[in-house]
Structure formats: C-alpha cells, structure tokens
Design an enzyme around this catalytic site. Structure first.
Site, PDB file in Angstrom:
ATOM      1  N   PHE A   1       0.836  -0.996  -0.015  1.00 48.58           N
ATOM      2  CA  PHE A   1       0.022   0.055   0.006  1.00 48.58           C
ATOM      3  C   PHE A   1       0.790   1.202   0.020  1.00 48.58           C
ATOM      4  O   PHE A   1       0.275   2.455   0.537  1.00 48.58           O
ATOM      5  CB  PHE A   1      -0.869   0.039   1.455  1.00 48.58           C
ATOM      6  CG  PHE A   1      -1.902  -1.255   1.432  1.00 48.58           C
ATOM      7  CD1 PHE A   1      -2.569  -1.762   0.373  1.00 48.58           C
ATOM      8  CD2 PHE A   1      -1.567  -2.166   2.332  1.00 48.58           C
ATOM      9  CE1 PHE A   1      -3.409  -2.977   0.594  1.00 48.58           C
ATOM     10  CE2 PHE A   1      -2.284  -3.124   2.613  1.00 48.58           C
ATOM     11  CZ  PHE A   1      -3.297  -3.818   1.683  1.00 48.58           C
TER      12      PHE A   1
ATOM     13  N   GLY B   1       0.224  -8.330  -4.128  1.00 49.96           N
ATOM     14  CA  GLY B   1      -0.780  -9.016  -3.906  1.00 49.96           C
ATOM     15  C   GLY B   1      -1.543  -8.680  -4.880  1.00 49.96           C
ATOM     16  O   GLY B   1      -2.908  -9.313  -4.933  1.00 49.96           O
TER      17      GLY B   1
ATOM     18  N   ARG C   1      -8.006  -0.670 -20.565  1.00 44.79           N
ATOM     19  CA  ARG C   1      -8.416  -2.123 -20.551  1.00 44.79           C
ATOM     20  C   ARG C   1      -8.185  -2.792 -19.591  1.00 44.79           C
ATOM     21  O   ARG C   1      -7.155  -2.697 -18.874  1.00 44.79           O
ATOM     22  CB  ARG C   1      -7.354  -2.675 -21.838  1.00 44.79           C
ATOM     23  CG  ARG C   1      -7.577  -3.974 -22.262  1.00 44.79           C
ATOM     24  CD  ARG C   1      -6.497  -4.262 -23.422  1.00 44.79           C
ATOM     25  NE  ARG C   1      -6.818  -5.307 -24.217  1.00 44.79           N
ATOM     26  CZ  ARG C   1      -5.897  -5.920 -24.910  1.00 44.79           C
ATOM     27  NH1 ARG C   1      -4.706  -5.482 -24.964  1.00 44.79           N
ATOM     28  NH2 ARG C   1      -6.217  -7.085 -25.674  1.00 44.79           N
TER      29      ARG C   1
ATOM     30  N   LYS D   1     -11.091 -10.923 -12.967  1.00 51.24           N
ATOM     31  CA  LYS D   1     -11.165 -11.310 -11.595  1.00 51.24           C
ATOM     32  C   LYS D   1     -10.145 -10.504 -10.787  1.00 51.24           C
ATOM     33  O   LYS D   1     -10.607 -10.283  -9.744  1.00 51.24           O
ATOM     34  CB  LYS D   1     -10.879 -12.706 -11.848  1.00 51.24           C
ATOM     35  CG  LYS D   1     -11.198 -13.607 -10.388  1.00 51.24           C
ATOM     36  CD  LYS D   1     -10.868 -15.057 -10.887  1.00 51.24           C
ATOM     37  CE  LYS D   1     -11.390 -15.769  -9.434  1.00 51.24           C
ATOM     38  NZ  LYS D   1     -11.108 -17.544  -9.970  1.00 51.24           N
TER      39      LYS D   1
ATOM     40  N   GLN E   1      -9.171  -5.972  -6.970  1.00 54.04           N
ATOM     41  CA  GLN E   1      -8.580  -4.976  -6.569  1.00 54.04           C
ATOM     42  C   GLN E   1      -9.316  -3.838  -6.138  1.00 54.04           C
ATOM     43  O   GLN E   1      -8.947  -2.883  -5.305  1.00 54.04           O
ATOM     44  CB  GLN E   1      -7.431  -4.527  -7.616  1.00 54.04           C
ATOM     45  CG  GLN E   1      -6.115  -4.004  -7.043  1.00 54.04           C
ATOM     46  CD  GLN E   1      -5.302  -3.813  -8.218  1.00 54.04           C
ATOM     47  OE1 GLN E   1      -5.352  -4.203  -9.297  1.00 54.04           O
ATOM     48  NE2 GLN E   1      -4.073  -2.974  -7.819  1.00 54.04           N
TER      49      GLN E   1
ATOM     50  N   LYS F   1      -4.511   1.454 -17.960  1.00 51.35           N
ATOM     51  CA  LYS F   1      -4.562   2.772 -17.115  1.00 51.35           C
ATOM     52  C   LYS F   1      -4.104   2.183 -15.649  1.00 51.35           C
ATOM     53  O   LYS F   1      -3.266   3.176 -15.123  1.00 51.35           O
ATOM     54  CB  LYS F   1      -5.630   3.293 -17.378  1.00 51.35           C
ATOM     55  CG  LYS F   1      -5.888   4.274 -18.507  1.00 51.35           C
ATOM     56  CD  LYS F   1      -7.118   5.202 -18.392  1.00 51.35           C
ATOM     57  CE  LYS F   1      -7.282   5.771 -19.771  1.00 51.35           C
ATOM     58  NZ  LYS F   1      -8.406   6.770 -19.557  1.00 51.35           N
ATOM     59  N   GLY F   2      -4.478   1.233 -15.182  1.00 52.72           N
ATOM     60  CA  GLY F   2      -4.027   0.916 -13.783  1.00 52.72           C
ATOM     61  C   GLY F   2      -5.328   1.033 -13.168  1.00 52.72           C
ATOM     62  O   GLY F   2      -6.037   2.098 -13.202  1.00 52.72           O
TER      63      GLY F   2
ATOM     64  N   GLU G   1      -5.041   2.464  -7.405  1.00 48.71           N
ATOM     65  CA  GLU G   1      -5.431   3.876  -6.509  1.00 48.71           C
ATOM     66  C   GLU G   1      -6.677   4.235  -6.974  1.00 48.71           C
ATOM     67  O   GLU G   1      -7.740   4.526  -5.835  1.00 48.71           O
ATOM     68  CB  GLU G   1      -4.468   4.980  -7.025  1.00 48.71           C
ATOM     69  CG  GLU G   1      -3.115   4.401  -7.383  1.00 48.71           C
ATOM     70  CD  GLU G   1      -2.073   4.313  -6.406  1.00 48.71           C
ATOM     71  OE1 GLU G   1      -2.364   4.705  -5.229  1.00 48.71           O
ATOM     72  OE2 GLU G   1      -1.256   3.584  -6.728  1.00 48.71           O
TER      73      GLU G   1
END
Lengths: 340, 743
Positions: free
Chosen positions: B245, B471, B633, B638, B643, B706-707, B710
C-alpha cells in the site's frame, strides 16, 4: 518479553501448589491476553502454570436449578452450549459480541474474568500508568481517553474492564468458585471485580494464588425478555464503547424483575441495582426507560475524549430496555446468524 | 477467440497455490544458515538526545552478539545523496543510528543482535538508554499560519498549477457559495506482513537481501549508496508481499539495520519489526483542507478554491498531489489551488494508497456535495453540469475519459434516480437511510521498464522482470500478456519478478505496474516472436517464407499466417528443427512521449454508497456500494475486481474508522496496534458491485491499460460521507465519522 519457566498442572491442587512455589508467576488459560501482555513487557511473570487442561471444562446442571460453567471451558463452547443458548441467551449474545471466532475458540471462561484493561497507556510501557506501575501517574487523565471510564473512576485510574461476557454475567449474578492456598471459597460476581480507588493495580478481589474453578449461574436466566447491546467503532473485533445487558420479567406491561449492567464504562462490569429497583413495578414504557437511564448516568463524569459516552450510555440503556421488552436483539449484526 | 486468448479473462492467480500452501516465502521467512536475529530499540521521546546507551549491561548475556547505536556505528556514507532512494523527497533522508539527536517518537536508537530472536528481544527490553528531553510539537493545529511551499518535491510531485481567472472575485459574486474546512488525522498503511529483512552474508562485502519492499532496485540503490557495496555484490530479492500500500516504496530501517549487522558480524542477520514499530515508519499525513466553491445561476461552477496544509518531518519535505485534481475534475474558469507543508516532530509521511488524491478527493467531493445542496441540485446532476471535457490544469484533452458513462451506469445499477433530494427523508424506525455519490480521478502513468523472454525446446516460456508484486495480481496478468503474445497456454508460461538479477523494472506503485511492466513483457515477447519467425523462415519449404512479423500470429502454440491460418508451424518444432535449445530476447519499454504529449492521461471512477445510520446511537452501517471504473483495458476481470473491492474496503476504513491518534503530551501515537487502530473487518463490509466501463485508449500505452490500484479507492470515502449527510442532515467534515460525531 522476559524469559519464563512453564509447567502444566494436572489437577487444581497441583496448580495452586506449583504457582505458590514460584515467585512472580501466573496461571495461563487460553493465553489470548496474557501472552500479548508479556510480549509488550507489561506482564513479566517468571513462571507460567498452564491450567487450560485442568478438568474444569464441563458445563453442567446444578442441584439448585442453576448451571455451572467450568473455568476452562472455552468462550465458544460456552456460547454455543445448548443449555446456555436456551436458558441464558443473554450470555450467548454477549460472548458472541466479543473478540473473534479464533479468540473465542482459545479463550477460557476463567480467563475472560481475568483479562486486563485495553487502556492505550497501560499497554505502552513507555508511558506512565498507575495500574501497570503504581505511583507513576495516569496518562489517560488529560490524554486520549475515548475508551475510558465515566462511572466509578478514581484520580489514580480511569481504565475500563473490556469484557463483554462479564457484562452479561454481572446481570445474571452467578457466584465465582475459586480455590487457593487457603482452600476453596465462593465470591458473588458483583464482588469479584473492583473499582480502582487508590489501588488500580488490582482488577479483582482474588487473593494471591487463587484460581477460578467455575461460574455458578442461578436458575433465573431472563431467557424471554433480554438483550445485549454493544456499541463500538467497528462491527466486529472491537471493544465496547458502551454495552448494555438487560434482563426483564414482565407481567403484561409491568416490569416485575429487572437486571441492568453496563460495559465499557467502568473499571468493572457496572451493574446498577438502584436502577433495577426503579424499574420494578413500573410500566415498560419509553418514559420509564428514559427516567431510569438518566438515573444510571446521573453521576457519570467525562474525561474529554469520552464525554460522549455519557449521552451514548443514556441512549443505549433506553434502547436496550426497549429491545428487551420487545424480545429483540441488536439489529443487523453478522454474528447473529453465524451459528457454526 | 482461441484457447490462447487470455487478456481480459478472469484467470485464477498463478501464484495462488504457492500462497495457500505456505510455499511462497516472504522476507522474514528465508531460513538461511547461521542466522542471527536483530531487534530494534525505539525512542520513547519525540525530541531531544540520547546521552548514553548502556550496551555493556546486555553484552554480557550469553548469546548476545552486538549492540549497535550512534555510539559505535561504523563509518558509513557521508553525503545525503547516498541515502536518497528513488522516492526521497527534498531535504535530508533519515539516517538510522547516525547521531544522538531524536527528531521523532519511536525513532530507532539501537539494534540488539543475538543468536535467537527471543534473546534479542529480551536483551532489547533490558537495554537502558538515557535521554535528554526537549520540548516537541506534534499538533498540526498550531501550525496553521506557518505553512510553507515545499522546497523540492519527490518523484511524481507536481506543484499546483498557477491560478486561472479571478477566483476570489468570482467566489464573492457567486449566486450560491460555500466555504468549509475538512480534516483527517494520520493514517498508517498497516499491511498484514510486518517489515522484515533477511540479509544473507555470502563473503566480505557480498550479500543477498530478502527484504519486504515494493522495489528491489530501490533497496539495492540505497544499500549500495549507504554501505559502499557494488551492485554485483548486493542482490535484493522480494517475490511476495503481504500487502504494501506504499509502505514498501522507500527502504525502511529494518533493511538498514539487518545489512549493518550482517556486514559487521560477517554472518547472516534478520530484523523483523513489531506491529508497534510499524507505526514508526511513514504514514498518510494529518491534513487540513479549505474549500471555497461558488455557482452561477445555471448551476455551473463560478469559482473553485482548494488549499491544503499537511504535516511533514523536520528533515524532509514530503510531498503529494492533494489539490491538483480539483483543477481538472470539473470545468471552472476561476480556480486557485494552494498546497503547503508544516514541520512537526514526527517521522516523514509516506505515500499511502492513492497518496494525495485520497485526501484531496474527500475535500473536493464532499465540497461538491455541499455546493449541490446550496444550489438546490441533485449531486449527480450538479457534476454532470460541470463535466470537464478538457484538463484545464494543462489545457489538453483527455486521451480517453468515460467518467460520464461511469456516472450513468453506476447510477442505473444503484437506482440513483429514486433518490429524494432532501436529507432525512428515508427512514425505517430509528434507522435513517442515506445515498451519496462521488467521483475520482488518478493518473495513468507508464515508467521505463525492461523484461526478457526465453522459449526453451520443451515449449516453455520464461519471462523475467524485476518488478514488485504486493498481491494485486501482477504475476497473473504478466503471465496472461506473455502467453497471449506468443500464443501459448498459461500453463506453458512462467513469469518471475522481484530480483535485482532480473531486467530492471520500476517501483511497484502509482498504479503504473500493469502499463509499465506489461508493455515491457509484451515487447520482450514480440522481440522473441520476431526471432522465432526468422528461425521458422530458415527452414526449407517454410510456409511462412517472406512474411513480415505483422503478417503472422501466434495462436495455440503455432505460428501462422494471418490471412491463411492453415499455413502454420508448431513453435516447438521450429526450435527443434533449428537445433537451438532456447531462444531469448529482451526489451525496454518507454512511454511514447510523442504520442502522449498532446493529452492528459487519467483513469476515472464514480462511486454510489448507501448507509444506514441509527438516529439515536450514531452507528453507521454501509449497506451498498457501487463502484464504476473506467481505467482503459482490464487485463484480468477477476484480479481487477478484487483490487477494486480492496479499494472500497480502504475507502470505507478512511471514512468511518481509520486514524492514528497522536497524544501531543508525549508526541507519541497511542493506538499503535491492530486492536485499537481500526481497519474494516468482514462484518463492516457491504455488498459491493464493481462495474468496469469499456474504454479503448491507444495513446496511454500499446496495451491500452491505465491501472486500477489507486482509482478503485477514490470516491468511496466521500460517497459514504455524503450518504451520511443525506441520511442525517449532519455534515461531518473531520474524518473518520465515528458515532460520537453523529450523536
């Protein structure tokens, strides 16, 4: 953590003898509190006597119609015991409101009575604490005291007793059977824990070397009109800010008998007998509940961060009395449906 | 679709079996031979000096090997730059055991090393340390007028853009306006896994370091700088993490201590921090925010001002981007953003999930709710009226932005259209129900990254990149990318990470791992694919003669012509026929600046939350959350969903319970354990709906990703706070919203 020696007692006499034979020593039950405190260097016993395997784990009927809870029965086995569920459901609810399943599986009934306060400063040996180190001062007074006492505190200590189970026990009023170097004796539950006064290092009235054998519940279990209401900062695995155990007997709308005990507000589970007397003979109405609740907190004193607990306790008492009257339990808590 | 079309599907975690069977090894679990154990002693005072360390009193205990403190620490690097890791902000990094000066409570002052952990812990308890105490200040409230502009920012820090328009005049002349201050205390990351470092001593000045870190190359840089080791002699490994984190972005003192002792004692040493010591490392800073918003008669934003002040240490200017988001989130021509620091006697704060954004998002998104009510508008309608089509901070279009779709689809799923505007209008007995919403925005970033790929004659592909995995699912998505690129089943691919012997990858943070490492993995596999095509074409009568790389495809273990899939060769046969035992390629992936330059690159989300508040008792229960995310994308539905679920847990914790309490008398955190620092448990969590909004974006990177690490957390805290207002009519502006604030 300091080094210590360890032995496992085979019977009660052996345990008492073993402990007496060592200086700074302690009985070890489930270890869910003592071991933590040893790791924090708060407790530094040089010898541990494991009593968890003593033959004290039975839950059995008493000739007077009561129920005996063995000291080494786990909290989980006690909560889910059929007799407890049927006859003392308030105790079932209170136990399940505490800790987590893993902890309840390890913790014993005797140990639950013996657990120590969760005061932040008691746990941190770098800060003064009269309970941990008599005479060093109380950091919670004038410090951060959200979880601290509003009733029965002293200038030496404002810690609270953290147990949920003991709040229900305070309402149900068992006797605590103990054994020690001077033999066996029984202690009324209300006399087992104590207020801090000038000796906050003592949580209870046990004398040196005494070991809890059982909790002997009286026949009356308030199985119909009861509740255990617990208010906390998250919905599980958190100690009570305020909790209330209520047992009522009703004749129509009239209260014929009542038990009322609070947790999270004092150095001991706070049973208020004068409030119970006020309830008797009165109609089970919001007006009665409000009057009694105001009476219970009339002498409450806030310490700053816990000022809100006075009002919270007042409201919680009203709610708990309502719930008990209606035969309802605390709403929407996951544990209510978690019977394994 | 083919069997080797993996991207976007919900593949199971490839590292799952290792984790659940206990065969995944964490930093504190490498049981190298002849291991000694270190235990850290921390200061009980916040400011002053160590006057004496009575080491001699514990050195006599049989089995105690050494006590290190400023009194005897060997000569280490002299200049600050040697201690500066990749995320070091401006100022002078903390040097453990360097001087007798104490600058924060729980500062490590000594390390006790012994033959066993238990003995080291006992000796540490006995070790007497004398202090000379000085007055400290830990209360941000005393520094309201002493804020200053940070001197030097750290990686990723962007000072607020200059003001635009005339924000003060516009605010004063607005039809409706609000002004409000928002606050939250310090928060700690609290990963389950404790910080630990096992340093294996191999020879003089040669070590292998198993460290809990989100960046093995960052730790290697730090250790080689501080201890003067060569990179070849300082291998750093981290393959698994029990949560980071952000706490593992910078090297922690555990790895400094273990390395120091190992080099001095010439034997392997492990140092593991305690849960209490986990509160002596970085934290999300205690922050105050002032928001001033105003609207025009048509409900458009006339003015937006957002100022933030947060704590930092005496020695570093820790920075994060708190207010910038407000300038891009809504269309507004009169904007002023301000950001200041204040020094306190605390340790430097540190990036914590959605650093800066999680804080600023609460400010702007609760203020937008307040503004909507002041203007008499539905909070969602108000946001739609002020939708930003361009990023006005930099005056560029977004490469893609499906926030409007997030709003609409999230609202539809939630049933927002049935929401009465008036607070306190949904009641069931003593339970008040409230609905709140908020949006979020985070950067879509790509950092330089390398990877290698090797295909062996048995048909197995090994892909390496020294990335971090906390993780989130990195092992799995990289395996999917590699397998799809070379047309292999997942089982034929092994992806390995977390080792400085591997190709260099960036720190694992900022939600950039999927984009950065993913692109490197794809590039390496493509480079390998080109070699395989050449090998195939060398064969006599190859059906692929003369084909260019973009005319072939890798599918189901074959290499074949796109226009005529019957013209195919089996990969394994290619290798066997060529006589090679393996083919290897590596590649570096860099962001395509040319392509990205004209655009603002961001992910977005919209969160809708329902709460029930007990009117008498003040208890809050979150009963429903819908989180609609547009983040390009989605590589694995899953792990991505998991996340985002975790992000909702984080947002809920920040809203309702997380706070590290400072006792200003001692200048010390008092709730430094899991029992009293509350993070949500299962019983707190509601049903969560995660919606991924389809978004194609070939500007951010070739994968279009893009992730989500956060952005999944953003909006949640504010949506819950806004729902509490809707339920009760009471606006709580200081987090967390605990029951006493609603009595």
């Amino acid at each position: 953590m300091y080094p210590f020696t360890y032995s496992r007692a085979t019977d009660v006499a052996d345990a008492v003898r073993d402990k007496a034979g060592h200086g700074a020593s302690a009985y070890l039950g489930g270890g869910t509190n003592l071991i933590d405190l040893m790791k924090y260097n708060v407790e530094q016993p040089a010898h541990l006597v494991n009593v968890a395997k003593l033959p004290l784990s039975k839950i059995e009927d008493l000739p007077d119609g009561g129920l005996r809870l063995g000291a080494t029965a786990t909290n989980a086995d006690t909560a889910w015991n059929e007799q407890v569920k049927q006859r003392y459901p308030m105790l079932n609810q209170a136990i399940l409101a505490g800790a987590s399943p893993q902890l309840r599986n390890a913790a014993t009934n005797g140990g639950n009575l013996m657990q120590r306060t969760r005061c932040y400063y008691f746990y941190d040996i770098e800060t003064p604490c009269n309970k941990r180190e008599p005479g060093s001062g109380c950091s919670a007074i004038g410090g951060y005291n959200r979880i601290h006492a509003i009733l029965g505190a002293s200038e030496a200590c404002i810690a609270t007793h953290p147990s949920d189970m003991c709040v229900a026990l305070a309402a149900l009023a068992p006797t605590v059977r103990v054994s020690g170097p001077n033999g066996e004796r029984s202690i009324a539950f209300e006399d087992f824990h104590r207020l801090p006064g000038e000796l906050p290092q003592y949580d209870n009235t046990l004398t040196e070397g005494e070991l809890v054998l059982s909790l002997d519940l009286p026949e009356k279990g308030f199985a119909k009109n009861f509740t255990y209401l617990k208010l906390r900062d998250r919905h599980s695995y958190a100690f009570a800010l305020v909790s209330v155990a209520v047992g009522l007997e009703l004749d129509g709308d009239t209260i014929t008998d009542a038990r009322l005990a609070l947790g999270g507000v004092a150095h001991k589970p706070w049973r208020d007998k004068s409030a119970e007397e006020m309830l008797k003979g009165q109609p089970a109405t919001a007006e009665t509940f409000g009057r009694v609740a105001a009476h219970v907190v009339a002498n409450a004193v806030g310490q700053g961060s816990n000022d809100f607990k006075i009002e919270l306790a007042r409201r919680a008492i009203v709610r708990a009395l309502q719930q008990a009257t209606e035969g309802k339990q605390q709403a929407s808590d996951a544990f209510l449906n978690s019977n394994p | 679709m083919t069997q080797t079309n993996h991207i976007g599907k919900g593949a199971n975690r490839v590292d799952g079996p290792l984790k659940v069977s206990g065969t995944a090894h964490y930093a504190g679990e490498f049981n190298v031979p002849n291991l000694a154990y270190g235990y850290v002693v921390n200061s009980p005072i916040a400011k002053g000096k160590v006057t004496r360390v009575h080491a001699e009193e514990v050195l006599g205990l049989p089995g105690v090997l050494a006590v290190y403190s400023h009194e005897n620490v060997p000569h280490l690097a002299w200049f600050d730059r040697s201690y500066k890791d990749l995320l070091a902000p401006g100022g002078s990094p903390f040097r453990p055991l360097h001087t007798p000066d104490i600058t924060f409570n729980q500062q490590p002052v000594a390390l006790v090393v012994a033959e066993t952990f238990e003995l080291a812990r006992y000796a540490a308890a006995l070790l007497r340390v004398d202090y000379e105490q000085e007055p400290h200040e830990t209360n941000l409230g005393t520094k309201r007028t002493e804020g200053y502009l940070p001197g030097g920012g750290k990686l990723g820090y962007a000072p607020p853009p200059p003001p635009r328009g005339n924000p003060e005049k516009a605010w004063k002349n607005a039809t409706h306006s609000i002004e409000a201050e928002y606050a939250h205390g310090a928060q700690h990351h609290n990963p389950m896994e404790l910080f630990a470092a096992t340093v294996e001593w191999l020879a003089d000045d040669k070590i292998t370091v198993y460290d809990k870190t989100q960046g093995v190359f960052n730790v290697q840089r730090y250790l080689t700088g501080v201890f003067g080791l060569s990179k070849d002699n300082c291998r750093v490994v981290n393959q698994f993490m029990g949560g980071g984190f952000g706490s593992g972005l910078r090297p922690q003192y555990s790895v400094f201590m273990a390395t120091l002792a190992a080099l001095e004692l010439k034997r392997s040493v492990r140092v593991t921090l305690t849960r209490q010591q986990m509160f002596s490392i970085g934290h999300r800073p205690n922050t105050l925010q002032l928001l001033k918003l105003g609207t025009n008669p048509d409900g458009s934003l006339a003015a937006l001002q957002h100022h933030a002040l947060h704590e930092t240490s005496l020695f570093e200017d820790y920075t994060e981007n708190v207010v910038n988001w407000s300038g891009m989130q809504y269309k507004c021509d009169n904007v002023k953003l301000g950001y200041q620091l204040a020094q306190l006697d605390v340790y430097s704060p540190q990036d914590m999930r959605a650093p800066g954004a999680a804080t600023g998002n609460v400010g702007i998104e609760v203020a937008m709710d307040e503004m909507a009510y002041a203007a008499g508008l539905d909070p969602l309608e108000f946001r739609l009226r002020n939708y930003a089509e361009r990023d006005q901070n930099v005056d560029k279009p977004f490469s893609s932005k499906k926030l409007r779709e997030c709003y609409h689809e999230g609202a539809a799923k939630f049933g927002w259209d049935k929401r009465p505007l008036e607070p306190r209008s949904m009641r069931n007995g003593h339970l008040l129900t409230g609905w709140g919403m908020a949006g979020g925005v985070w950067d879509a970033m790509q950092m330089p990254s390398r990877a290698s790929a090797r295909l062996t004659a048995d048909g197995r592909l090994l892909v390496l990149s020294g990335a971090g995995e906390n993780g989130a699912g990195t092992y799995t998505i990289m395996t999917q990318i590699a397998a799809e690129t070379l047309g292999l089943p997942l089982e034929a691919v092994t992806f390995e990470l977390g080792d400085t012997d591997q190709p260099q990858a960036p720190l694992q943070g900022g939600s950039w791992t999927a984009a950065s490492v993913g692109t490197a993995v794809k590039n390496a596999c493509d480079a390998l694919g080109q070699k395989l095509l050449k090998l195939a074409q060398k064969q006599k009568d190859s059906p692929l003669q003369g084909a260019d790389y973009d005319e072939v495809e890798f599918v189901n273990g074959q290499l074949r012509l796109r226009r005529d899939p019957d013209q195919a060769v089996v990969l394994r046969d290619v290798l066997q026929a060529s006589g090679e035992t393996e083919v290897e390629a590596d590649s570096t992936a860099l962001p395509n600046m040319l392509k990205q330059n004209g655009y603002s690159l961001h992910s977005h989300n919209a969160v809708f939350a329902e709460v029930q508040v007990d009117e008498d008792l003040g208890t809050v229960r979150v009963t429903r959350v819908v989180n609609a995310v547009a983040a390009g994308r989605i590589l694995n539905r899953k792990t991505a969903r998991s996340q985002v679920l975790g992000g909702v847990v984080w947002g809920l914790g920040m809203a309702l319970m997380e706070e590290t309490i400072m006792d200003h008398k001692f200048g010390r955190y008092v709730n430094h354990n899991y029992a009293e620092y509350h993070i949500p448990v299962n019983a707190d969590m509601p049903d969560i709906d995660v919606l991924f909004i389809h978004e194609e974006d070939d500007i951010v990177n070739p994968l279009g990703v893009k992730g989500i690490g956060e952005v999944g957390m953003l909006g949640v805290t504010a949506a819950i706070a806004n729902a509490v207002f809707h339920a009760t009519g009471k606006r709580v502006r200081d987090l967390p919203i605990m029951l006493d604030k609603l009595l």
